[in-house]
Design a protein around this motif. Structure first.
Motif, PDB file in Angstrom:
ATOM      1  N   GLU A   1       0.826  -1.208   0.000  1.00  0.00           N
ATOM      2  CA  GLU A   1       0.000   0.000   0.000  1.00  0.00           C
ATOM      3  C   GLU A   1       0.864   1.264   0.000  1.00  0.00           C
ATOM      4  N   VAL A   2       1.927   1.242   0.812  1.00  0.00           N
ATOM      5  CA  VAL A   2       2.755   2.445   0.932  1.00  0.00           C
ATOM      6  C   VAL A   2       3.512   2.715  -0.367  1.00  0.00           C
ATOM      7  N   LEU A   3       4.104   1.674  -0.956  1.00  0.00           N
ATOM      8  CA  LEU A   3       4.858   1.880  -2.188  1.00  0.00           C
ATOM      9  C   LEU A   3       3.933   2.245  -3.351  1.00  0.00           C
ATOM     10  N   ALA A   4       2.741   1.670  -3.382  1.00  0.00           N
ATOM     11  CA  ALA A   4       1.770   2.045  -4.426  1.00  0.00           C
ATOM     12  C   ALA A   4       1.373   3.514  -4.298  1.00  0.00           C
ATOM     13  N   TRP A   5       1.246   3.980  -3.055  1.00  0.00           N
ATOM     14  CA  TRP A   5       0.953   5.403  -2.836  1.00  0.00           C
ATOM     15  C   TRP A   5       2.145   6.272  -3.232  1.00  0.00           C
ATOM     16  N   TYR A   6       3.323   5.881  -2.782  1.00  0.00           N
ATOM     17  CA  TYR A   6       4.541   6.667  -3.027  1.00  0.00           C
ATOM     18  C   TYR A   6       4.817   6.841  -4.518  1.00  0.00           C
ATOM     19  N   ARG A   7       4.640   5.769  -5.315  1.00  0.00           N
ATOM     20  CA  ARG A   7       4.976   5.840  -6.741  1.00  0.00           C
ATOM     21  C   ARG A   7       4.124   6.864  -7.473  1.00  0.00           C
ATOM     22  N   GLU A   8       2.897   7.095  -6.967  1.00  0.00           N
ATOM     23  CA  GLU A   8       2.022   8.091  -7.584  1.00  0.00           C
ATOM     24  C   GLU A   8       2.229   9.480  -6.978  1.00  0.00           C
ATOM     25  N   PHE A   9       2.492   9.501  -5.673  1.00  0.00           N
ATOM     26  CA  PHE A   9       2.533  10.765  -4.942  1.00  0.00           C
ATOM     27  C   PHE A   9       3.754  11.614  -5.299  1.00  0.00           C
ATOM     28  N   LEU A  10       4.950  11.049  -5.138  1.00  0.00           N
ATOM     29  CA  LEU A  10       6.147  11.887  -5.211  1.00  0.00           C
ATOM     30  C   LEU A  10       6.360  12.543  -6.577  1.00  0.00           C
ATOM     31  N   PRO A  11       6.245  11.824  -7.699  1.00  0.00           N
ATOM     32  CA  PRO A  11       6.522  12.493  -8.978  1.00  0.00           C
ATOM     33  C   PRO A  11       5.611  13.680  -9.268  1.00  0.00           C
ATOM     34  N   ARG A  12       4.449  13.756  -8.596  1.00  0.00           N
ATOM     35  CA  ARG A  12       3.527  14.866  -8.832  1.00  0.00           C
ATOM     36  C   ARG A  12       3.826  16.077  -7.952  1.00  0.00           C
ATOM     37  N   GLN A  13       4.735  15.936  -7.003  1.00  0.00           N
ATOM     38  CA  GLN A  13       4.985  17.008  -6.040  1.00  0.00           C
ATOM     39  C   GLN A  13       5.982  18.032  -6.581  1.00  0.00           C
ATOM     40  N   ALA A  14       5.953  19.212  -5.975  1.00  0.00           N
ATOM     41  CA  ALA A  14       6.937  20.243  -6.308  1.00  0.00           C
ATOM     42  C   ALA A  14       8.343  19.706  -6.073  1.00  0.00           C
ATOM     43  N   GLU A  15       9.299  20.218  -6.844  1.00  0.00           N
ATOM     44  CA  GLU A  15      10.675  19.728  -6.741  1.00  0.00           C
ATOM     45  C   GLU A  15      11.344  20.079  -5.418  1.00  0.00           C
ATOM     46  N   ASP A  16      10.712  20.918  -4.626  1.00  0.00           N
ATOM     47  CA  ASP A  16      11.221  21.176  -3.273  1.00  0.00           C
ATOM     48  C   ASP A  16      11.094  19.953  -2.383  1.00  0.00           C
ATOM     49  N   LEU A  17      10.234  18.999  -2.744  1.00  0.00           N
ATOM     50  CA  LEU A  17      10.050  17.810  -1.918  1.00  0.00           C
ATOM     51  C   LEU A  17      10.774  16.629  -2.539  1.00  0.00           C
ATOM     52  N   TYR A  18      11.648  16.044  -1.747  1.00  0.00           N
ATOM     53  CA  TYR A  18      12.387  14.840  -2.118  1.00  0.00           C
ATOM     54  C   TYR A  18      12.080  13.790  -1.065  1.00  0.00           C
ATOM     55  N   GLY A  19      11.994  12.539  -1.485  1.00  0.00           N
ATOM     56  CA  GLY A  19      11.829  11.473  -0.507  1.00  0.00           C
ATOM     57  C   GLY A  19      12.289  10.158  -1.097  1.00  0.00           C
ATOM     58  N   PHE A  20      13.206   9.457  -0.435  1.00  0.00           N
ATOM     59  CA  PHE A  20      13.566   8.132  -0.933  1.00  0.00           C
ATOM     60  C   PHE A  20      12.854   7.067  -0.107  1.00  0.00           C
ATOM     61  N   PHE A  21      12.360   6.064  -0.833  1.00  0.00           N
ATOM     62  CA  PHE A  21      11.628   4.951  -0.221  1.00  0.00           C
ATOM     63  C   PHE A  21      12.631   3.901   0.239  1.00  0.00           C
ATOM     64  N   ALA A  22      12.346   3.252   1.367  1.00  0.00           N
ATOM     65  CA  ALA A  22      13.267   2.264   1.918  1.00  0.00           C
ATOM     66  C   ALA A  22      12.515   1.130   2.592  1.00  0.00           C
TER      67      ALA A  22
END
Length: 466
Positions: A223-244
């Motif tokens: 659930e978390v990775l499915a959310w992350y894959r859609e969420f992060l690329p749509r965000q402003a470039e000020d937001l970075y987040g690596f999944f682990a």
């Protein structure tokens, strides 16, 4: 390496030359990865570019094997070679910042921590990695990605010039106008083309950043990775987040009740206005309530060194990597399976974003081949216990093999593991490989610099007559 050759090396350079019979030899040959136990014939600690020039000439004249070590973080230990000579650039750890021009020049042995410390005093920074003891030389020559990549691009996108000692021992300064082909190759082509004795970088206004850590039980990986894959690329470039995926370490900021538990999560960096940090991370509740969430402003060098205590030199390491332009549902299945098989200890998988500003640089502007990649993945087996070396290697390779069909075919050159072979190097450089081989032929036709993820010089011998 006989006594005569060792003496010739000592006469060639000002810095110390340490051989197997010298005190300090075992310390001199150590690298970051404790899984490696190589015994060079000599470690030459170069004090300056003149030492590098002299040492390269001496090694070439004697027909010796040559390796070049900056920070020593190479996973497969490419900074050291059995029986040959390691050029150790560690004494060259100087940094000069020009705050008006917003540039920094760094010696070839500089670490990420050195650059962060010097530039932070002026409220400036360079996109680099995520562990402050990483050598800037290897990081940069491989491309370089980290917390500032979505905002300001790869490390090589911010490289303005480099001083290089070539295979014949000569010295050149390269940039967009001087030796432009070599400058192109250095930006992602690894250590194939010479010994870089200094790097000049463009700086960006970065001082305090918003730091976040969010973790969920490993059972929530899908659930978390499915959310992350859609969420992060749509965000402003000020937001970075690596999944682990990780085992929660026993210490702050994590509460005691989750210490040692298998989790998935995201490490965040926010470069926008600090009062908007909470809003930027409000969506972490969407895939389900986290087991832990932390967010606070932090000086950028503090973020860069946050994981250093967990990852001291001498741990057992084995890693592999791949680029991904999407995370498919089938890939989710593989992530779930291998996250649940995560060995105890420090082993981990990271998906680092390489989109945003990195996508605005043309594919052919640098040797970095995968400008359309969205994530750079690494599957890293890490443990202090040598008895677990095989276990962590098998987990890393198994995870990588499961994701390989869902990847773009190649990986970040700095994440290629030991023994992956020429085919993987070619896959990593893709259609840039032939151009790199032509540049290699011009600057290192005899392949002196081959203890690396090697690009062989283009073969220009005529085809045999039929």
């Amino acid at each position: 390496m006989n006594a005569e050759t060792l003496e010739a090396l000592r006469n060639a350079v000002r810095g110390p030359v340490i051989g197997p019979e010298d005190s300090g030899y075992d310390d001199a040959r150590k690298v970051y990865n404790g899984m490696l136990d190589k015994r060079p014939g000599a470690v030459v600690r170069c004090s300056d570019a003149a030492d590098v020039m002299s040492a390269v000439r001496a090694v070439r004249e004697k027909g010796l094997e040559l390796a070049v070590r900056g920070g020593g973080h190479s996973g497969p230990g490419l900074g050291i070679v059995d029986g040959g000579v390691t050029l150790d650039l560690a004494p060259m750890r100087w940094v000069r910042v020009d705050p008006r021009a917003r540039t920094a020049q760094v010696g070839g042995g500089g670490l990420q921590a050195d650059l962060d410390h010097a530039t932070h005093a002026f409220g400036l920074a360079v996109p680099s990695g995520t562990v402050s003891s990483t050598g800037l030389g290897g990081l940069t020559l491989g491309g370089g990605h980290g917390y500032l990549t979505r905002k300001y691009g790869l490390t090589v996108d911010n490289l303005l010039a480099a001083d290089v000692v070539l295979a014949d021992g000569s010295f050149v300064t390269v940039d967009g106008e001087n030796h432009p082909d070599l400058f192109w190759a250095l930006r992602g082509g690894g250590g194939n083309f010479g010994v870089v004795t200094s790097f000049t970088y463009r700086l960006h206004p970065v001082s305090t950043v918003g730091v976040g850590i969010t973790v969920w039980p490993v059972e929530r990986t899908r659930e978390v990775l499915a959310w992350y894959r859609e969420f992060l690329p749509r965000q402003a470039e000020d937001l970075y987040g690596f999944f682990a995926v990780l085992n929660v370490p026993p210490g702050p900021p994590f509460p005691e009740e989750i210490h040692g538990r298998k989790m998935c999560g995201v490490v965040w960096c926010w470069t926008g206005e600090m009062e908007r940090l909470g809003d930027a991370l409000a969506a972490v509740q969407e895939p389900g309530k986290p087991a832990f969430h932390f967010a606070a402003p932090m000086p950028y060098p503090e973020l860069q060194s946050m994981f250093d205590p967990l990852l001291p030199p001498g741990l057992q390491w084995y890693w592999r990597g791949n680029f991904f332009d999407r995370i498919s549902d089938a890939a989710l299945d593989a992530h779930v399976t291998h996250a649940e098989r995560l060995p105890d200890g420090l082993s981990t998988m990271h998906l680092y974003p390489v989109d945003g500003a990195a996508h605005r640089v043309g594919k052919d502007e640098t040797a970095w081949n995968y400008r359309d990649a969205v994530w750079s993945g690494v599957f890293a087996g890490i443990d202090p216990d040598p008895a677990k070396a095989q276990t962590i290697k098998e987990w890393s390779v198994g995870y990588w093999e499961a994701l390989q069909p869902h990847s773009m075919g190649g990986g970040y050159v700095n994440f290629l593991g030991e023994g992956e072979g020429e085919d993987r190097v070619r896959a990593t450089y893709g259609d840039h490989y032939d151009r790199l081989a032509r540049i290699k032929r011009e600057y290192d036709p005899d392949n002196l610099f081959h203890v690396n993820q090697n690009v062989k010089p283009e073969d220009v011998r005529p085809a045999p007559q039929q």
